[in-house]
Design an enzyme around this catalytic site. Structure first.
Site, PDB file in Angstrom:
ATOM      1  CD  GLU A   1      -2.543 -12.541  -6.009  1.00 33.34           C
ATOM      2  OE1 GLU A   1      -1.652 -13.466  -6.851  1.00 33.34           O
ATOM      3  OE2 GLU A   1      -1.459 -12.501  -5.448  1.00 33.34           O
TER       4      GLU A   1
ATOM      5  CD  GLU B   1       1.742  -9.195  -6.595  1.00 36.28           C
ATOM      6  OE1 GLU B   1       0.526  -9.877  -5.933  1.00 36.28           O
ATOM      7  OE2 GLU B   1       1.397  -8.308  -7.912  1.00 36.28           O
TER       8      GLU B   1
END
Length: 261
Positions: free
Chosen positions: A115, A135
């Site tokens: 990210e 995740e």
């Protein structure tokens, strides 16, 4: 620039070299590191001497292997939302900075690290880089903007696949998908390529570079007319001294001396 506990900084020839320095933790982003990133980019935004930023991770094993799991494990619903919003705010600062930010990714570039890299304007990878948003393996989803930026960069289908399976891709596949701009054999080679690109960029008109960033970002904002943003930014450029210098230098067949004003 001040010294930080988790980030190393060095300015050379107008370029800030920012290294996430938690090698024993695979450079994982904990709360303190995020706050240091925020403080650094606040300073970069106001600095007249810093023209661009290159971000790396310490060592050869990881750019940033994700967020700090020990901190994630302590979240509840209320502070989880704040956790995500805080990271999104910091990464948006990077994405919207009016100066080029290039991530040099080596080794694991996962979760919050992926990210962070995607919030930068460009990504240069070493051949050993691995990318992913794993995740889902923790029962959560990306929270620092990953669901949005990954989809924008590589498309809905592949973004869904990577996030739903939690699988990693290598540097060559990341290049094919458009997640990275270039792949080089080593981290040193990747840094050299980033330096080559950023040197070209900072030789151009700074105001125009900032306007390009605004216009490209506007293309992905549902509440903004990107074409109107472009027209407005074009007009702002024409008001600048850099426009007068650039056009005059072209007609006089000389190199322009841009001042960012």
């Amino acid at each position: 620039m001040a010294e930080f506990n988790n980030i190393l900084t060095e300015v050379k020839e107008g370029v800030l070299y920012l290294t996430v320095n938690r090698e024993d933790k695979m450079n994982a982003l904990n709360f303190d590191t995020l706050e240091e990133l925020k403080a650094i980019f606040d300073e970069v935004a106001d600095s007249k001497s810093i023209k661009g930023v290159i971000i790396t991770g310490a060592g050869e094993r990881a750019f940033v292997a994700g967020a700090d799991i020990s901190e994630i494990a302590e979240l509840n619903e209320v502070n989880a939302r704040k956790f995500a919003e805080n990271g999104q705010e910091i990464f948006s600062m990077i994405e919207n900075l009016h100066k080029p930010v290039i991530a040099v990714t080596n080794g694991f570039t996962l979760g919050g690290g992926c990210e962070l890299a995607m919030a930068c304007h460009m990504r240069i990878a070493s051949a050993n880089a691995k990318f992913g948003q794993p995740e889902v393996n923790l029962g959560i989803i990306p929270g620092y903007g990953g669901t949005q930026r990954l989809t924008i960069l590589i498309g809905r289908g592949k973004a869904n696949e990577l996030m739903m399976t939690g699988e990693m891709i290598d540097a060559n596949e990341a290049l094919t998908l458009g997640l990275v701009n270039h792949v080089l054999p080593t981290k040193a080679d990747a840094i050299s390529k980033a330096e080559e690109i950023i040197e070209k960029i900072i030789s151009k008109a700074p105001l125009a570079i900032g306007m390009i960033i605004d216009c490209v970002n506007a293309a992905f904002l549902s509440d903004e007319n990107g074409f109107q943003t472009e027209a407005n930014c074009f007009a702002r450029c024409v008001k600048s001294g850099d426009y007068k210098e650039g056009t005059t230098a072209f007609l006089e067949k000389r190199k322009p001396n841009f001042r960012g004003e």
